[in-house]
Design a protein around this motif. Structure first.
Motif, short mmCIF file in Angstrom:
data_model
loop_
_atom_site.label_atom_id
_atom_site.label_comp_id
_atom_site.label_asym_id
_atom_site.label_seq_id
_atom_site.Cartn_x
_atom_site.Cartn_y
_atom_site.Cartn_z
N THR A 163 0.83 -1.20 0.00
CA THR A 163 0.00 0.00 0.00
C THR A 163 0.87 1.26 0.00
O THR A 163 0.63 2.19 -0.77
CB THR A 163 -0.91 0.03 1.24
OG1 THR A 163 -1.37 -1.27 1.54
CG2 THR A 163 -2.09 0.94 1.02
N THR A 193 -3.22 4.31 -5.12
CA THR A 193 -3.69 3.20 -4.29
C THR A 193 -4.90 2.54 -4.94
O THR A 193 -5.01 1.31 -4.97
CB THR A 193 -4.06 3.70 -2.89
OG1 THR A 193 -2.96 4.41 -2.33
CG2 THR A 193 -4.42 2.54 -1.98
N HIS A 221 -8.22 -7.77 1.59
CA HIS A 221 -8.32 -6.42 1.03
C HIS A 221 -9.74 -6.01 0.63
O HIS A 221 -9.91 -4.94 0.03
CB HIS A 221 -7.40 -6.30 -0.20
CG HIS A 221 -5.94 -6.32 0.13
ND1 HIS A 221 -5.24 -7.49 0.35
CD2 HIS A 221 -5.05 -5.31 0.31
CE1 HIS A 221 -3.98 -7.19 0.64
NE2 HIS A 221 -3.84 -5.88 0.62
N ASP A 227 -10.52 -2.72 2.19
CA ASP A 227 -9.79 -1.66 1.48
C ASP A 227 -10.53 -1.26 0.21
O ASP A 227 -10.68 -0.07 -0.09
CB ASP A 227 -8.38 -2.13 1.12
CG ASP A 227 -7.50 -2.37 2.33
OD1 ASP A 227 -7.89 -1.94 3.43
OD2 ASP A 227 -6.45 -3.00 2.18
#
Length: 723
Positions: A321, A390, A443, A446
């Motif tokens: 990240t 990102t 993830h 995320d």
């Protein structure tokens, strides 16, 4: 069964009955139980380590222990630690639960409950409940908060757990309380949670350290040699930090990296800042201390990572990240994270499966400082580049995982403005599929946070592309509520882009989430919209998919006549375009309906070719479903103990085992139990049902309840034959 149809189905079986070894995990009497027993993980120990520099709080620890002892036997101890940011609430809770590890033999779990921007309140509780259930060895397929909470209470009942709920609200605590007596539950909050007092909570308002303890803490961190003779400097720093552990720790760590005069230099710097001393009742700022810590970092790269990571809409960071957000090599990113953790500007969370190295997070008092510096030092473009970098890394990596885990998912465009180095899913063992599953699971939160941020910034292509790439996560983890939320954003983003193919895909995959939530009316509306778009655009593949989904929604509403008509229409479209896998999936549903209505010949005529085509396509999960359906269709004419049926059951088992599909293995055991009951072998039926129940208890509360009721209907002994 007529000779023609029997011959046709027999040919399908001969084509699909490839050699599949039967691996037996154990025997119960004369019954071979082929499915794997659920793996029981070790008791979870999720609390972060207590630092060796822990200082004081003896009276607080004693009061918390006294409160736990006063808890009646029929309840669980509930403690609420409140106080201002940086006062050490999490540290105290961690130390107390660690000291009482022996009272929590079944494990200790941890959850951070603060909500990232844009995340629905219920989503936080849902995520934590799924996390807690997985920690106890369950694989929850539910997504409803109330159902998950009931599951959590059932799974925790009879155990003795420690539960730390950080930065909690009262309503969140109530939803996350474990079931039964004997647990130790600690919630932390900046404000007192008075609403929990009626539930027996013990409120504890945590005060700052006393001056002597604050000085001892700094001396331990800075080093006793460095602190010797610096009593005045220690006192000045402690006072400027209002005796709050967080700024004290950051300040002492900063001083420890300087010369032997570090403490006096820091005390002088803090004494001449324009900020007033911090006040426990509402600290104005920790800016002075954090500024000193940033100045003490070894290079500009670490300072830049500190600033830009704070602007990325994620709660947890690892090497990958940081590298993508800040355009660094992995080695540079890892070094910067190490320096930030050493300066106590980031909190290490340890290694998480599916992540690269140690994970870190910002303390909620530190992140605003980093964000303020990012706005001043980096500017809008640098911040935007960090967020977009990102997002594109998540998009590219989820897309790779999508190709590995769900290769039949429709391929759509991806918009990337920079090359993204691939993540090594194999993790050295060569098993990319396993690594991709772990990465996706680690993830998904995320991705959800990035979708919300991209929607806020009106980055429409990134929104729908991230949602599309997340399909393996929705599919494998059965995150129906999250899928529904993100698909709504994806549909809106695709419409804003004017991308009609993306609209069709968002609508049809979104229907699957709505069906999983049993919202068949909404699902039918979405599928109908997708059908209209597909018909207008001449996209027969999307038209077939939308028709198939319309049929499943009609079936869910109990309208079997409409469902069959739509399924036959979908079958015709899919056969026309030559999509054998999609055709097979429609055939499975038609075969199931035929079997439910007792038309076993028609069911086998759908299941046979579906099995052949799915196996040829390499779709083992659905090939196993087709084999199981074919076995059920063969059982009436040939007998459940016939070689044909046994071979198909073994083949389905091999497929489910290869793909690790617990729901498939549980369904297989249930079918074996049904066959045993049909043969009046009640002992074998009970054994199969019991084994299936053990799997369902870790994956599907609804099916577990249903099977438990079925077990109750079995007589204890075989009935004597009538005379």
């Amino acid at each position: 069964m007529s000779g023609g149809r029997a011959g046709t189905t027999r040919n399908h079986l001969q084509q699909s009955s490839v050699s599949a070894p039967v691996v037996q995990a154990g025997e119960i009497g004369s019954v071979h139980l082929h499915a794997l027993a659920p793996v029981v993980p070790p008791p979870p120990r999720q609390l972060l380590p207590v630092p060796a520099t822990w200082t004081d709080r003896k009276s607080a620890l004693r009061e918390l222990s006294d409160a736990a002892k006063a808890c009646p036997d029929y309840a669980s101890a509930l403690v609420v630690i409140s106080g201002p940011g940086g006062v050490g609430k999490t540290g105290l809770a961690t130390k107390w639960l660690t000291d009482r590890c022996g009272d929590c033999p079944d494990g200790q779990v941890y959850a951070e409950l603060s909500s990232p921007p844009g995340e629905p309140a219920a989503a936080v509780v849902r995520r934590v409940l799924r996390h807690f259930l997985r920690a106890l060895g369950h694989r929850p397929d539910a997504d409803d908060v109330h159902e998950l909470a009931a599951w959590w209470r059932s799974a925790s009942y009879g155990r003795r757990l420690g539960v730390l709920l950080d930065n909690a609200r009262a309503d969140q605590v109530l939803a996350l309380l474990p079931g039964g007596p004997g647990h130790l539950v600690v919630a932390t909050s900046r404000e007192p949670l008075d609403a929990l007092n009626a539930h027996g909570a013990f409120p504890y308002d945590l005060e700052p350290l006393d001056p002597a303890a604050a000085e001892r803490l700094m001396a331990r961190i800075a080093g006793r040699d460095r602190a010797r003779g610096q009593r005045a400097a220690l006192g000045t720093i402690a006072a400027r930090c209002a005796y709050l552990p967080l700024p004290l720790v950051v300040a002492a760590t900063s001083a420890s990296t300087r010369s032997t005069a570090g403490l006096s230099t820091l005390a002088h710097a803090l004494s001449h800042t324009s900020t007033s001393p911090l006040r426990p009742e509402g600290p104005r700022t920790v800016t002075s201390v954090l500024d000193q810590a940033c100045d003490g970092l070894p290079d500009d790269t670490a300072r830049r990572v500190y600033r830009l990571l704070s602007m990325v809409p994620l709660t947890e960071f690892d090497t990958d990240t940081a590298a993508r957000a800040c355009d660094l090599t992995p080695d540079q990113a890892a070094a910067a994270l190490h320096h930030l953790a050493g300066a106590r500007l980031l909190e290490p969370l340890g290694h998480r499966p599916g992540r690269n190295g140690t994970s870190y997070r910002f303390h909620d008092e530190v992140r605003p400082h980093a964000q303020q510096h990012a706005a001043q030092a980096d500017g809008n473009k640098a911040v935007q580049d960090a967020v977009r970098g990102t997002g594109e890394w998540l998009l590219a990596t989820f897309t790779r995982a999508e190709r590995i885990l769900t290769p039949h998912h429709r391929t759509l465009d991806r918009t990337l403005t920079r090359p993204v180095p691939p993540v090594d899913f194999s993790q050295g063992d060569g098993d990319e599929e396993r690594g991709a599953r772990l990465w996706v699971g680690a993830h998904m939160d995320d991705l959800a946070q990035m979708v919300r941020e991209a929607a806020r910034r009106q980055w429409h292509p990134m929104v729908w592309q991230l949602v599309h790439a997340a399909w393996p996560g929705f599919h494998i983890l059965r995150l129906h509520e999250l899928s529904c939320e993100l698909h709504r954003l994806g549909v809106a983003a695709a419409e804003a882009c004017g991308d009609r193919m993306a609209q069709r895909e968002m609508l049809t995959t979104g229907v699957i989430a709505l069906r999983g939530l049993r919202r068949f009316g909404d699902g039918l509306t979405w599928a109908t919209r997708a059908f209209a778009l597909a018909r207008e655009d001449g996209d027969r593949r999307s038209e077939g998919q939308a028709t198939h989904e319309m049929a499943l929604c009609a079936k869910g509403q109990g309208d079997q006549v409409t469902a069959v008509a739509l399924l036959r229409e979908a079958l015709e479209i899919r056969q026309e375009i030559g999509d054998r896998r999609a055709t097979a999936l429609t055939r499975i549903i038609l075969g199931q309906i035929e079997l439910e209505n007792g038309r076993v010949t028609e069911a086998s005529d759908h299941a046979g070719p579906a099995h052949v085509d799915l196996r040829a396509a390499g779709d083992l999960i659905n090939a196993g479903r087709a084999a199981l359906l074919l076995a059920e269709a063969y059982a009436p004419p040939y007998g459940p103990c016939s070689a044909r049926v046994r071979d198909l059951l073994d083949l389905a088992e091999a497929d489910f085992r290869t793909t690790g599909t617990l729901s498939g293995q549980a369904r297989l055991l249930r079918v074996r139990g049904n066959f045993a009951a049909r043969e009046d072998d009640l002992e074998a039926a009970r054994d199969y049902y019991t084994a299936a129940l053990a799997l369902y208890q870790t994956s599907s509360a609804h099916d577990a309840d249903e099977l438990a009721d079925l077990l109750k209907t079995l007589p204890d002994e075989r009935a004597s034959p009538a005379l």
